[in-house]
Scaffold this motif. Structure first.
Motif, mmCIF file in Angstrom:
data_model
loop_
_atom_site.group_PDB
_atom_site.id
_atom_site.type_symbol
_atom_site.label_atom_id
_atom_site.label_comp_id
_atom_site.label_asym_id
_atom_site.label_seq_id
_atom_site.Cartn_x
_atom_site.Cartn_y
_atom_site.Cartn_z
ATOM 1 N N THR A 141 -12.824 1.399 -6.879
ATOM 2 C CA THR A 141 -12.240 0.645 -7.992
ATOM 3 C C THR A 141 -12.330 1.509 -9.239
ATOM 4 O O THR A 141 -13.341 2.146 -9.501
ATOM 5 N N GLY A 142 -11.253 1.512 -9.974
ATOM 6 C CA GLY A 142 -11.216 2.336 -11.187
ATOM 7 C C GLY A 142 -11.585 1.523 -12.409
ATOM 8 O O GLY A 142 -12.148 0.432 -12.308
ATOM 9 N N LYS A 143 -11.255 2.056 -13.571
ATOM 10 C CA LYS A 143 -11.565 1.419 -14.850
ATOM 11 C C LYS A 143 -10.903 0.044 -14.935
ATOM 12 O O LYS A 143 -11.450 -0.864 -15.529
ATOM 13 N N HIS A 144 -9.724 -0.076 -14.359
ATOM 14 C CA HIS A 144 -8.995 -1.351 -14.466
ATOM 15 C C HIS A 144 -9.084 -2.196 -13.203
ATOM 16 O O HIS A 144 -8.272 -3.065 -12.949
ATOM 17 N N GLY A 145 -10.047 -1.875 -12.348
ATOM 18 C CA GLY A 145 -10.442 -2.817 -11.319
ATOM 19 C C GLY A 145 -9.843 -2.884 -9.948
ATOM 20 O O GLY A 145 -10.349 -3.606 -9.156
ATOM 21 N N HIS A 146 -8.780 -2.172 -9.611
ATOM 22 C CA HIS A 146 -8.254 -2.326 -8.246
ATOM 23 C C HIS A 146 -8.591 -1.117 -7.394
ATOM 24 O O HIS A 146 -8.269 0.004 -7.763
ATOM 25 N N ALA A 147 -9.209 -1.364 -6.231
ATOM 26 C CA ALA A 147 -9.344 -0.284 -5.243
ATOM 27 C C ALA A 147 -7.958 -0.090 -4.644
ATOM 28 O O ALA A 147 -7.217 -1.047 -4.465
ATOM 29 N N LYS A 148 -7.599 1.148 -4.348
ATOM 30 C CA LYS A 148 -6.270 1.424 -3.805
ATOM 31 C C LYS A 148 -6.388 1.876 -2.351
ATOM 32 O O LYS A 148 -7.308 2.591 -1.990
ATOM 33 N N CYS A 149 -5.423 1.432 -1.532
ATOM 34 C CA CYS A 149 -5.349 1.888 -0.147
ATOM 35 C C CYS A 149 -4.193 2.873 -0.035
ATOM 36 O O CYS A 149 -3.075 2.565 -0.450
ATOM 37 N N HIS A 150 -4.481 4.031 0.524
ATOM 38 C CA HIS A 150 -3.447 5.041 0.734
ATOM 39 C C HIS A 150 -3.106 5.044 2.221
ATOM 40 O O HIS A 150 -3.959 5.356 3.048
ATOM 41 N N PHE A 151 -1.867 4.672 2.544
ATOM 42 C CA PHE A 151 -1.431 4.598 3.943
ATOM 43 C C PHE A 151 -0.552 5.797 4.290
ATOM 44 O O PHE A 151 0.358 6.129 3.547
ATOM 45 N N VAL A 152 -0.845 6.417 5.431
ATOM 46 C CA VAL A 152 0.056 7.410 6.002
ATOM 47 C C VAL A 152 0.501 6.784 7.320
ATOM 48 O O VAL A 152 -0.329 6.388 8.128
ATOM 49 N N ALA A 153 1.806 6.673 7.511
ATOM 50 C CA ALA A 153 2.319 5.977 8.686
ATOM 51 C C ALA A 153 3.556 6.685 9.228
ATOM 52 O O ALA A 153 4.221 7.421 8.506
ATOM 53 N N ILE A 154 3.824 6.435 10.506
ATOM 54 C CA ILE A 154 4.981 7.038 11.179
ATOM 55 C C ILE A 154 5.974 5.931 11.524
ATOM 56 O O ILE A 154 5.594 4.925 12.127
ATOM 57 N N ASP A 155 7.234 6.117 11.127
ATOM 58 C CA ASP A 155 8.293 5.156 11.445
ATOM 59 C C ASP A 155 8.380 5.014 12.965
ATOM 60 O O ASP A 155 8.506 6.015 13.669
ATOM 61 N N ILE A 156 8.290 3.775 13.481
ATOM 62 C CA ILE A 156 8.235 3.588 14.941
ATOM 63 C C ILE A 156 9.556 3.905 15.635
ATOM 64 O O ILE A 156 9.591 4.084 16.838
ATOM 65 N N PHE A 157 10.651 3.986 14.882
ATOM 66 C CA PHE A 157 11.938 4.299 15.508
ATOM 67 C C PHE A 157 12.392 5.738 15.271
ATOM 68 O O PHE A 157 12.927 6.364 16.162
ATOM 69 N N THR A 158 12.169 6.268 14.056
ATOM 70 C CA THR A 158 12.675 7.619 13.764
ATOM 71 C C THR A 158 11.600 8.689 13.877
ATOM 72 O O THR A 158 11.907 9.866 13.960
#
Length: 159
Positions: free
Chosen positions: A50-67
């Motif tokens: 959590t930063g100064k303004h309060g939200h923890a961030k989630c960083h997603f790396v994902a693969i498109d299931i079709f392409t």
């Protein structure tokens, strides 16, 4: 009130949404997420503090299931993300047409003729070779957000 009766077409999904909300902090690796309007499988999740303004961030790396394209997204962990409904159904392969469409046998005994052969070269050659050899093939079809694609193949023995 009018005396008319209303008849509605009923569909199998009953107009169900293509996605459902899930809190970003609860989405894990190998789960599914919608990034840039594409259904994706999560390959990596990292969470920042959590930063100064309060939200923890989630960083997603994902693969498109079709392409197979790699997509990334950063979302506050307390916010909701869209998660696609992903279904896998197995069908028996009946025929491959000249124009690259396959004919599949459904569980009810009908045929499904609106699917193209997969673009993945390896899978494509396995399907064509197996079919040419007269093997009984079962293909797995993955469907999500109104798209469908053959994603796997099983050989269930000779015809």
């Amino acid at each position: 009130m009018s005396g008319e009766e209303h008849h509605f077409e009923s569909k199998a999904d009953a107009g169900a949404s293509k996605t459902f909300p899930q809190q970003a902090g609860t989405i894990r690796k190998n789960g599914y997420i919608v990034i840039k309007n594409r259904p994706c499988k999560v390959v990596e999740v990292s969470t920042s503090k959590t930063g100064k303004h309060g939200h923890a961030k989630c960083h997603f790396v994902a693969i498109d299931i079709f392409t197979g394209k790699k997509l990334e997204d950063i979302v506050p962990s307390s916010h909701n993300c869209d998660v696609p409904h992903v279904n896998r159904i197995d069908y028996q392969l009946i025929d491959i047409s000249e124009d690259g469409f396959v004919s599949l046998l459904t569980e009810t005994g009908g045929t499904k003729d609106d699917l193209r052969l997969p673009t993945d070269e390896n899978l494509l050659s396995q399907i064509k070779d197996g079919f040419a050899e007269g093997k009984d093939l079962v293909v797995s079809v993955m469907s999500s957000m109104g798209e469908e694609q053959i994603c796997a193949l099983k050989d269930i023995g000779p015809k």
